[in-house]
Write an enzyme that holds these catalytic residues in place. Sequence first.
Site, PDB file in Angstrom:
ATOM      1  CD  GLN A 148       6.733 -14.848   8.091  1.00 20.88           C
ATOM      2  OE1 GLN A 148       6.757 -13.379   7.840  1.00 20.88           O
ATOM      3  NE2 GLN A 148       5.725 -15.337   8.607  1.00 20.88           N
ATOM      4  CB  SER A 158      35.924  41.677  -9.852  1.00 23.42           C
ATOM      5  OG  SER A 158      35.674  41.949  -8.552  1.00 23.42           O
ATOM      6  NE  ARG A 199      -3.738   0.110   2.459  1.00 21.38           N
ATOM      7  CZ  ARG A 199      -4.404   0.226   3.763  1.00 21.38           C
ATOM      8  NH1 ARG A 199      -3.929  -0.469   4.849  1.00 21.38           N
ATOM      9  NH2 ARG A 199      -4.812   1.355   3.753  1.00 21.38           N
ATOM     10  NE  ARG A 255      39.279  42.660 -14.852  1.00 20.87           N
ATOM     11  CZ  ARG A 255      39.154  42.960 -13.383  1.00 20.87           C
ATOM     12  NH1 ARG A 255      38.667  42.308 -12.528  1.00 20.87           N
ATOM     13  NH2 ARG A 255      39.816  44.250 -13.308  1.00 20.87           N
ATOM     14  CG  ASN A 295      32.610  20.801  -8.047  1.00 19.55           C
ATOM     15  OD1 ASN A 295      32.105  21.436  -8.999  1.00 19.55           O
ATOM     16  ND2 ASN A 295      32.122  20.038  -7.367  1.00 19.55           N
ATOM     17  N   GLY A 315       1.550 -15.289   9.382  1.00 22.37           N
ATOM     18  CA  GLY A 315       1.144 -14.605  10.304  1.00 22.37           C
ATOM     19  C   GLY A 315       2.187 -14.462  11.338  1.00 22.37           C
ATOM     20  CG  ASN A 319      -2.227  -6.538  20.249  1.00 20.24           C
ATOM     21  OD1 ASN A 319      -1.182  -6.190  20.998  1.00 20.24           O
ATOM     22  ND2 ASN A 319      -1.999  -7.529  19.432  1.00 20.24           N
TER      23      ASN A 319
HETATM   24  C1  UD1 Z   1      -1.586  -6.956  14.329  1.00 23.47           C
HETATM   25  C2  UD1 Z   1      -1.991  -7.836  15.629  1.00 23.47           C
HETATM   26  C3  UD1 Z   1      -3.475  -7.243  16.187  1.00 23.47           C
HETATM   27  C4  UD1 Z   1      -3.011  -5.672  16.672  1.00 23.47           C
HETATM   28  C5  UD1 Z   1      -2.369  -5.028  15.401  1.00 23.47           C
HETATM   29  C6  UD1 Z   1      -1.635  -3.711  15.842  1.00 23.47           C
HETATM   30  C7  UD1 Z   1      -1.877 -10.123  15.263  1.00 23.47           C
HETATM   31  C8  UD1 Z   1      -2.115 -11.593  14.951  1.00 23.47           C
HETATM   32  N1  UD1 Z   1      -2.512  -9.040  15.112  1.00 23.47           N
HETATM   33  O1  UD1 Z   1      -2.751  -7.128  13.461  1.00 23.47           O
HETATM   34  O2  UD1 Z   1      -4.084  -7.752  17.466  1.00 23.47           O
HETATM   35  O3  UD1 Z   1      -4.066  -5.042  16.881  1.00 23.47           O
HETATM   36  O4  UD1 Z   1      -1.252  -5.692  14.921  1.00 23.47           O
HETATM   37  O5  UD1 Z   1      -1.404  -2.941  14.788  1.00 23.47           O
HETATM   38  O6  UD1 Z   1      -0.441 -10.154  15.640  1.00 23.47           O
HETATM   39  N2  UD1 Z   1       4.388  -9.899   9.889  1.00 23.47           N
HETATM   40  C9  UD1 Z   1       5.311 -10.550   9.397  1.00 23.47           C
HETATM   41  N3  UD1 Z   1       4.870 -11.851   8.800  1.00 23.47           N
HETATM   42  C10 UD1 Z   1       3.826 -12.284   8.727  1.00 23.47           C
HETATM   43  C11 UD1 Z   1       2.508 -11.412   9.198  1.00 23.47           C
HETATM   44  C12 UD1 Z   1       3.004 -10.244   9.535  1.00 23.47           C
HETATM   45  O7  UD1 Z   1       6.617 -10.212   9.578  1.00 23.47           O
HETATM   46  O8  UD1 Z   1       3.482 -13.438   8.387  1.00 23.47           O
HETATM   47  C13 UD1 Z   1       4.604  -8.411  10.492  1.00 23.47           C
HETATM   48  C14 UD1 Z   1       4.124  -7.479   9.487  1.00 23.47           C
HETATM   49  O9  UD1 Z   1       4.957  -6.998   8.487  1.00 23.47           O
HETATM   50  C15 UD1 Z   1       3.835  -6.309  10.388  1.00 23.47           C
HETATM   51  C16 UD1 Z   1       3.529  -7.163  11.682  1.00 23.47           C
HETATM   52  O10 UD1 Z   1       4.122  -8.480  11.592  1.00 23.47           O
HETATM   53  O11 UD1 Z   1       4.912  -5.590  10.822  1.00 23.47           O
HETATM   54  C17 UD1 Z   1       1.867  -7.207  12.055  1.00 23.47           C
HETATM   55  O12 UD1 Z   1       1.418  -7.844  10.994  1.00 23.47           O
HETATM   56  P1  UD1 Z   1      -0.142  -7.201  10.409  1.00 23.47           P
HETATM   57  O13 UD1 Z   1      -0.347  -8.003   9.186  1.00 23.47           O
HETATM   58  O14 UD1 Z   1       0.204  -5.588  10.166  1.00 23.47           O
HETATM   59  O15 UD1 Z   1      -0.935  -7.437  11.555  1.00 23.47           O
HETATM   60  P2  UD1 Z   1      -2.326  -6.682  11.852  1.00 23.47           P
HETATM   61  O16 UD1 Z   1      -3.409  -7.204  11.068  1.00 23.47           O
HETATM   62  O17 UD1 Z   1      -2.223  -5.428  12.097  1.00 23.47           O
END
Ligand code: UD1
Length: 454
Positions: free
Chosen positions: A78, A409, A18, A426, A372, A83, A173
């Site tokens: 990863q 100058s 995004r 000059r 330069n 997740g 959270n």
């Molecule tokens: C997450 C939290 C949510 C919280 C919110 C706050 C979880 C499941 N949910 O949701 O409770 O309110 O953040 O902003 O944790 N990432 C990885 N690998 C993955 C997935 C995510 O590296 O497979 C990283 C993302 O790049 C990001 C972070 O983890 O930096 C959070 O992931 P994102 O998908 O933004 O979670 P939210 O849905 O925002």
Amino acid sequence: MHPRTCLTIVLAAGEGTRMRSPLPKVLHPLGGRPLLEHVLTTAMLAGGAEIAVVVGPDHAAVAATAQRIAPGAQIFEQSERRGTAHAVLAAKQAIARKPDDILVVFADTPLLRPETLTRLRAVIAGGAAVAVLGFTPADPNGYGRLVMRGGELVAIREQRDASADERRIGFCNGGLMALAGEHALAILERIGNANAKSEYYLTDAVAIARDMGLKALAIETGEDDVRGINTKAQLAQAEAVLQDRLRSAALEAGVTMTAPHTVFLSADTKFGRDVTIEPNVVFGPGVTVEDGAVIRSFSHLEGAHVGKGARVGPYARLRPGAELGADVHIGNFVEVKAATIEAGAKANHLAYIGDARIGAGANIGAGTITCNYDGIAKHRTDIGAGAFIGSNSSLVAPVKIGDGAYVGSGSVVTKNVPADALAVARAPQTVKEGWAKRLRQIKVLGKKKPAKPA
Ligand code: UD1
Ligand code: MG
């Protein structure tokens, strides 16, 4: 008592689509430094040296940035986005070493402050297995909800999995979590993916810890601390928050700013005592301004050092490698790049000084240019102490002007000028007595196309 050991796991595997940019999201600059650098710096201040950064595939640039900022950082990949818990487990090797505290932070949450992480660690030190950073956003939509009972955290419910009742909870959270190293791996490995997104949710650590008879707690912080960045608009909002913090810190440190909201700072801008900054000044990364210096309006500085009592601007541009000594004056429409300007030297109007040394007390006249670049390579100009460069001179580098020398100058200087000499390069002036008067007489005689007088 031994100081507690801490592992900070920074999740930087975000896709960042995004942002609509080929630059990985966590490398976008905020306050002149990448988002990732903010988070790593905070982690180093609050957690210490042991840092694991989880990057996505094809993120060599992210890994390289992490290692530049935190040289000891371990990089884990990863390979698939499955997740937040899955991402954390990419760093399993480091988790298995059982540090006392494990902090999980998101690389796209740059406004996090070290004291917030310290508070989270204190909850673990106090005996909890999981500590979560909560906040009460103006709009809780999209966030995981913190389900509390009797002062303890019993679960975090992701929006998509929450019941109507749970969705009414305002306490959310922030995404950051601390885990007791002793139990972390056992908790993380029990997390499954039976949820609306079929993802391994880190947030499930709370309910699992409780099932294991362990304690989970939440602490609260302000929304700015956990402001996540997914879009350019959110990046701009975070910039506004950061700028306010930087301006307040500068004012607190004694910098005078008549219109602080018009001054843009970098996270690493450094000020001495009694510095004055007029309205509308931009500080890019790497600027130090020493005691008593004045930066006047509409100046732009980057990678520059401004010595004690120096005056810069209005409308000056200091580019990387500009080293200004004490009491130097750099005036309007003067650009300085990779040049040392020694104490008391002055370039007050309309000049370009690049790849040069200007000796102490030298005077650079209006319109002076160090030429330069010859189209292939850069060359140096060296101007001695006390030299005087007349207005509108071009100094064709490489060239040396000796101490106390004088350049007339309008000169185009291509050869070295010895100390205390005068160089004039000059075309000599010609004067034709009465020429203008004769021209006017020819016009009066009414010839259609008057021939110019000899
Ligand atoms: C997450 C939290 C949510 C919280 C919110 C706050 C979880 C499941 N949910 O949701 O409770 O309110 O953040 O902003 O944790 N990432 C990885 N690998 C993955 C997935 C995510 O590296 O497979 C990283 C993302 O790049 C990001 C972070 O983890 O930096 C959070 O992931 P994102 O998908 O933004 O979670 P939210 O849905 O925002
Ligand atoms: Mg998010």
